[in-house]
Design an enzyme around this catalytic site. Structure first.
Site: not given
Length: 182
Positions: A46, A86
């Site tokens: 990710s 993230k």
């Protein structure tokens, strides 16, 4: 002969002094790392191309004791029983929306390099998302392969869930480098 023995003693003192100095520096670095930082191993793709699955990063867990997460910081947050990495996109009090493949903050397109302003799948952000006073909107850099704030199982991330800021990749050794916001 007396001359040689003084020279040998002097060399031994220099070597011992060097060994003590190196030991103190290593002990101090270890203490700082274990006091202020945490090692995180990346799982999944990710955050590509910045971070790959299997990369090991260090997180500064004290940085947000003295400040707040800023836009584009790469952070670690706690979700259920796992730590996830993230990038901060939306800050408390802002309205986030994804339209036409781009991120908009308070109606203005996000200004970011390296395609960080682009998103192909809007998810929940297809409609405006208003962040609370302690909420952040986080996205993975690899938008097509990231489970992030666009989806109900993650959603807006509360400040207390953010554990710290990623500041350095330490493995693989050939790619050791500082992690900076764009």
């Amino acid at each position: 002969m007396d001359f040689y023995s003084r020279e040998e003693v002097s060399t031994v003192r220099v070597i011992m002094s060097w060994v003590v100095d190196v030991t103190v520096v290593i002990a101090f670095a270890w203490f700082c790392m274990h006091t202020f930082g945490v090692q995180i191993t990346m799982a999944g793709q990710s955050m590509m191309p910045l971070l790959n699955s299997g990369d090991v990063v260090w997180m500064n867990r004290l940085v947000y004791d003295f400040g707040k997460p800023e836009r584009l910081d790469v952070v670690v947050f706690q979700r259920e029983d796992k730590r996830t990495v993230k990038r901060v996109i939306g800050l408390p009090g802002e309205t986030i929306q994804i339209q036409g493949g781009y991120v908009y903050i308070n109606g203005e397109r996000l200004a970011a390099d390296n395609g960080l302003d682009q998103v192909s799948l809007a998810g929940l952000a297809e409609n405006p998302i208003e962040l609370g006073e302690d909420e952040y909107f986080l996205l993975g850099d690899n938008r097509d392969s990231s489970e992030d704030s666009r989806f109900a199982n993650v959603g807006n991330v509360k400040r207390e869930q953010i554990l710290g800021k990623v500041w350095m990749r330490v493995y693989p050794f050939m790619d050791i480098r500082l992690i900076r916001s764009h």
